[in-house]
Design an enzyme around this catalytic site. Structure first.
Site, PDB file in Angstrom:
ATOM      1  N   ARG A  83       1.628   2.717  10.835  1.00  0.00           N
ATOM      2  CA  ARG A  83       0.909   3.093  12.057  1.00  0.00           C
ATOM      3  C   ARG A  83      -0.125   2.020  12.389  1.00  0.00           C
ATOM      4  NH1 ARG A  83      -3.730   7.491  10.715  1.00  0.00           N
ATOM      5  NH2 ARG A  83      -4.218   6.895   8.594  1.00  0.00           N
ATOM      6  N   GLY A 116       2.857   7.553  13.818  1.00  0.00           N
ATOM      7  CA  GLY A 116       2.184   6.256  13.977  1.00  0.00           C
ATOM      8  C   GLY A 116       0.813   6.335  14.609  1.00  0.00           C
ATOM      9  N   ASP A 243      -1.262  -0.365  -2.669  1.00  0.00           N
ATOM     10  CA  ASP A 243      -1.199  -0.784  -1.274  1.00  0.00           C
ATOM     11  C   ASP A 243      -2.545  -0.605  -0.569  1.00  0.00           C
ATOM     12  OD1 ASP A 243      -0.039   1.986  -1.778  1.00  0.00           O
ATOM     13  OD2 ASP A 243      -0.592   2.167   0.328  1.00  0.00           O
TER      14      ASP A 243
END
Length: 473
Positions: A83, A116, A243
């Protein structure tokens, strides 16, 4: 000041167009950061278009970044910007580079079925938290702006949508290198490391295994510093997946984060951290674990694997040694001790035990000790009576008044972005699209070491017992 496309040639960029929004409106802007980036001359209408992805940054094509990640210990080989869109980089006259990254700008090939979008609440949280963390002296990405989109976003309920523009020295994560390693893309790894050496590490030329070790050592040291700073101010990240750990050593992802109020090494607020993996006291060990995952990714560059394992493992050992040293230095500064002795371990342990047993507020306890040395400029703070006996031992051990005051007034903030106040601001924006109180509170949060009287609500521990935070997706 010049615009450019970061990470060209690394096979990390995938062209993606942000969603077209009918009514982008600039809701919040970080004026000093706009000026720093050379964008202060742009009017609000044009900024809203630029910082929601409706207009490109010069000739740069928006793109999403690919990366992998260990999420709560489980490896996912393909995550990526589900997103988010990288709209470009800015290079200042002194050579400093920054990425401009939109969050909530629409679905990409990495969305995995998600919409998103970003709700307004998490966008407001990031705007507040990133400014507060920067003022506290914690390395962090910064929120340049919040643009409302005119769209409604569906989470538990229907809420307003928004786009955040996030600024970082680099958006390359440990998971980014994991992605390239998983792809067995040695050429892409070398190219990325060469770019990072220039961008983040004073022009470090990364051409050999020895250079990779130097870069890895620098990254580990920055992540040691980051973990220590989180602990110093009582910050709980909430989702330390690989991440969400940047190689630049900047805090990223203010979704499930919280500030610890009642002291507890086991404090967890994230709704998705059901096992307490990322509890307050676990953060240093998890940072070390994440660095080990980075080492595994770098290992694919070695011709002699055993030699690479030995060299990278040695740096991981240095991580632990460096953290232990800086961790003690942090507590020494918070207690006004100029040189830590082994006996001080007992003094600290007894303090933390008392704070845990009596549910004492982490920030206010150290601020009260500091306030006393400063001559009580804040008339509200009082050293808890539960510490009377311990305080006598501390008075005998700490450094001279001048030295202790110098150390403690820089290590112990009097103001933090308290959870209930952040939630109250979010609620105001969700209900009315504005807040009459945010400007005054942000102004104070930007000087968190200025000891004086403040409204009691800014300093009071008021987080509900079952408070939970959410990632906002």
């Amino acid at each position: 000041m010049a615009f450019f496309q970061p990470y060209q040639g690394t096979e990390l960029l995938f062209d993606e167009q942000p969603t077209k929004f009918n009514q982008p409106v600039l809701l919040l802007k970080h004026a000093p950061l706009l000026e720093k980036l050379g964008l202060s001359h742009v009017d609000d209408i044009a900024l809203a278009a630029l910082l929601s992805g409706q207009q490109p940054l010069g000739e740069i094509k928006p793109a999403s970044l690919a990366y992998s990640g260990h999420q709560f210990g489980q490896f996912n080989p393909l995550l990526g910007d589900g997103r988010a869109h990288l709209i470009g980089g800015v290079k200042l006259e002194d050579g400093t580079q920054y990425d401009l990254h939109l969050k909530g700008s629409g679905a990409t090939r990495f969305s995995r079925g998600g919409d998103g979008f970003c709700a307004l609440g998490p966008a407001v949280r990031e705007f507040i938290m990133s400014q507060a963390m920067a003022a506290l002296g914690v390395p962090t990405t910064e929120c340049l702006s919040v643009v409302t989109t005119g769209h409604r976003v569906y989470r538990q309920t229907e809420v307003p949508g928004a786009v955040v523009c996030r600024v970082a020295k680099s958006h390359i994560r440990i998971g980014t290198l994991q992605y390239l390693a998983t792809q067995e893309n040695q050429a892409g790894l070398w190219q990325l490391l060469q770019q990072l050496g220039v961008q983040l590490f004073d022009g470090l030329a990364v051409r050999s295994e020895r250079d990779v070790l130097e870069l890895f050592r620098e990254v580990c040291e920055q992540l040691v510093d980051l973990a220590v700073e989180w602990m110093r101010v009582g910050f709980i990240h909430g989702v330390m997946n690989t991440d969400n750990i940047l190689l630049s050593g900047e805090t990223i992802d203010y979704g499930p984060c919280a500030m610890m109020e009642k002291f507890d090494f086991n404090a967890v607020y994230s709704s998705i951290d059901r096992q307490g993996r990322y509890a307050f006291g676990n953060q240093p060990n998890i940072m070390n674990w994440n660095c080990a995952r980075l080492a595994e990714s770098l290992l694919v560059l070695w011709q002699d694997e055993q030699q690479g394992i030995a060299a990278l493992s040695q740096i991981l050992t240095e991580f632990s040694e460096s953290f232990n040293r800086k961790y003690k230095d942090m507590w020494a500064a918070k207690l006004g001790i100029d040189e830590w002795h082994d006996a001080d371990d007992v003094l600290l342990a007894d303090l933390l035990k008392l704070m845990t047993e009596h549910s004492l507020d982490f920030t206010n306890t150290f601020a009260a000790l500091t306030n006393t040395l400063l001559g009580n400029p804040n008339r509200t703070l009082q050293i808890p009576s539960e510490l009377d006996s311990w305080q006598q031992r501390w008075q005998q051990r700490r450094a001279s008044d001048d030295v202790a005051t110098h150390l403690m007034s820089q290590a112990n903030p009097i103001l933090i972005p308290r959870n209930a106040l952040v939630e109250a601001e979010i609620e105001q924006f969700n209900q009315s699209g504005s807040s009459e109180s945010l400007d005054d509170w942000l102004l104070a949060l930007n000087s968190p070491y200025e000891y004086k009287d403040y409204p009691e609500m800014w300093m009071k521990a008021s987080t509900p017992a079952h408070y939970k935070t959410f990632c906002g997706t």
